[in-house]
Design a protein around this motif. Structure first.
Motif, mmCIF file in Angstrom:
data_model
loop_
_atom_site.group_PDB
_atom_site.id
_atom_site.type_symbol
_atom_site.label_atom_id
_atom_site.label_comp_id
_atom_site.label_asym_id
_atom_site.label_seq_id
_atom_site.Cartn_x
_atom_site.Cartn_y
_atom_site.Cartn_z
ATOM 1 N N GLU A 195 19.301 34.150 76.606
ATOM 2 C CA GLU A 195 19.884 35.495 76.556
ATOM 3 C C GLU A 195 21.389 35.444 76.285
ATOM 4 N N GLU A 196 22.043 34.445 76.872
ATOM 5 C CA GLU A 196 23.479 34.276 76.609
ATOM 6 C C GLU A 196 23.744 34.062 75.130
ATOM 7 N N ILE A 197 22.961 33.179 74.536
ATOM 8 C CA ILE A 197 23.160 32.872 73.111
ATOM 9 C C ILE A 197 22.852 34.112 72.282
ATOM 10 N N ARG A 198 21.787 34.811 72.651
ATOM 11 C CA ARG A 198 21.434 36.032 71.921
ATOM 12 C C ARG A 198 22.561 37.057 72.012
ATOM 13 N N GLY A 239 33.655 25.735 56.543
ATOM 14 C CA GLY A 239 32.989 24.482 56.216
ATOM 15 C C GLY A 239 31.993 24.013 57.265
ATOM 16 N N GLU A 240 31.926 24.726 58.387
ATOM 17 C CA GLU A 240 31.041 24.309 59.461
ATOM 18 C C GLU A 240 29.853 25.278 59.538
ATOM 19 N N ILE A 241 28.678 24.727 59.844
ATOM 20 C CA ILE A 241 27.509 25.591 59.964
ATOM 21 C C ILE A 241 27.413 26.101 61.398
ATOM 22 N N VAL A 242 27.388 27.400 61.563
ATOM 23 C CA VAL A 242 27.309 27.994 62.899
ATOM 24 C C VAL A 242 26.266 29.111 62.889
ATOM 25 N N GLY A 243 25.878 29.570 64.072
ATOM 26 C CA GLY A 243 24.979 30.707 64.163
ATOM 27 C C GLY A 243 24.038 30.615 65.348
ATOM 28 N N PHE A 244 23.242 31.671 65.480
ATOM 29 C CA PHE A 244 22.281 31.754 66.575
ATOM 30 C C PHE A 244 21.334 30.556 66.581
ATOM 31 N N ASP A 245 20.759 30.236 65.407
ATOM 32 C CA ASP A 245 19.798 29.123 65.349
ATOM 33 C C ASP A 245 20.449 27.798 65.727
ATOM 34 N N ILE A 246 21.728 27.640 65.334
ATOM 35 C CA ILE A 246 22.442 26.397 65.598
ATOM 36 C C ILE A 246 22.623 26.226 67.112
ATOM 37 N N ASP A 247 23.090 27.304 67.759
ATOM 38 C CA ASP A 247 23.299 27.240 69.208
ATOM 39 C C ASP A 247 21.975 27.132 69.956
ATOM 40 N N LEU A 248 20.964 27.868 69.464
ATOM 41 C CA LEU A 248 19.691 27.839 70.184
ATOM 42 C C LEU A 248 19.047 26.451 70.101
ATOM 43 N N LEU A 249 18.968 25.885 68.894
ATOM 44 C CA LEU A 249 18.332 24.561 68.811
ATOM 45 C C LEU A 249 19.120 23.531 69.622
ATOM 46 N N ALA A 274 29.999 26.699 70.531
ATOM 47 C CA ALA A 274 29.547 27.172 69.219
ATOM 48 C C ALA A 274 29.886 26.213 68.091
ATOM 49 N N GLY A 275 30.999 25.513 68.194
ATOM 50 C CA GLY A 275 31.402 24.672 67.075
ATOM 51 C C GLY A 275 30.791 23.287 67.101
ATOM 52 N N CYS A 276 30.148 22.927 68.171
ATOM 53 C CA CYS A 276 29.689 21.543 68.323
ATOM 54 C C CYS A 276 28.326 21.360 67.702
#
Ligand code: ARG
Length: 273
Positions: A261-264, A65-75, A27-29
């Motif tokens: 599905e995992e990310i979701r 300070g870090e951008i995270v989220g569903f879209d970040i992991d999915l892309l 998630a953080g990468c």
């Protein structure tokens, strides 16, 4: 759901971030494949710079300070299925994303952006990756409980500039239901929801999955939902057909592998749509 370490919504409710980062690993990468700075020391010709608009949980938001989220992991997962490498995420206000893309500041938009005809005239979209409707948020336990858009008449209403939620409100202004002076536009929905809980406005119109996230974080509730049948897509320049095709292939691959599905589940628990 409280016990589920992979449910990132637990974080949004205030659980410790460090433990979740340790457990979720990827998630953080968000900075690309470990190649260092934005210049890209390896294969930079194939590097794409992604852009988003944080403040739209759980699709994209800032955590320490870090951008995270569903879209970040999915892309990230989608690009990992292609020959491209992901560069560093760039943050913009939502309505600056399409200009940033067409001006080559970024190469792809991942911002819960609804695919629609107007935007499709300027940019290309990937195949859809998430469905959403529009919800109307009001203060929790308050006396104002509208059940249809017409009930917003006479009340100050907020939405984020350039969004489909804003289009709903503008339609109300155009058809005379809402006074122009009662429309309050914001650079992001976090500010709109703050104004709602502070009592400066009485309702906020926004995508349902994000409304549901605010309900878990703040003293707000969903009054009703308008079934708009929106679908989100990644945005690319119209002359970037190779990238668009590669991302569509990557999307298909992450669905087939179960990674989607995992990310979701990670960001929406089991209620994800
Ligand atoms: N889905 C809506 C739209 O396309 C809202 C998107 C807002 N996204 C964001 N990252 N703030 O207009």
């Amino acid at each position: 759901m409280r016990e589920d370490s992979f449910d990132r919504r637990a974080y949004l409710r205030g659980a410790g971030a460090a433990g979740l980062f340790a457990l979720t690993g990827t998630a953080g990468c968000v900075g690309g494949g470990g190649g260092g700075g934005g210049g890209g020391s390896d294969g930079s010709s194939n590097q794409i710079v992604p852009g988003t608009a944080p403040g739209f949980p759980p699709f994209e938001m800032k955590e320490g300070g870090e951008i995270v989220g569903f879209d970040i992991d999915l892309l990230s997962a989608v690009v990992a299925e292609t020959d491209y490498q992901l560069g560093n995420w760039q943050a913009f206000e939502f309505d600056s994303l399409i200009p940033a893309l067409t001006n080559d500041k970024i190469d792809a938009i991942a911002a819960a952006m609804t695919i629609n005809e107007e935007r499709d005239e300027t940019i290309d979209f990937s195949n859809p990756y998430y469905n959403a409707d529009q919800s109307v948020l009001v203060r929790g336990g308050g006396s104002f409980s509208p059940s249809a858009l017409a009930d917003l008449s006479g009340h100050p209403v907020g939405a984020q500039e350039g969004t489909t939620g804003e289009s709903q409100v503008k339609t109300l202004v155009e058809n005379g239901t809402l006074q122009q002076s009662n429309y309050n536009s914001y650079g992001n929905y976090v500010l709109a929801v703050e104004d709602l809980t502070n009592g400066n406005i009485d309702a906020v119109v926004l995508d349902k999955p994000v409304a549901q996230t605010f309900v878990e974080q703040r003293s707000v509730e969903i009054a009703f939902t308008v079934e708009t049948g929106e679908r989100y897509g990644f945005g690319m320049r119209t002359d970037d057909d190779d990238l668009t095709q590669a991302l569509n292939g990557g999307l298909e691959a992450v669905r087939e592998s179960g990674r989607y599905e995992e990310i979701r589940n990670e960001w929406f628990g089991s209620n994800g749509g």
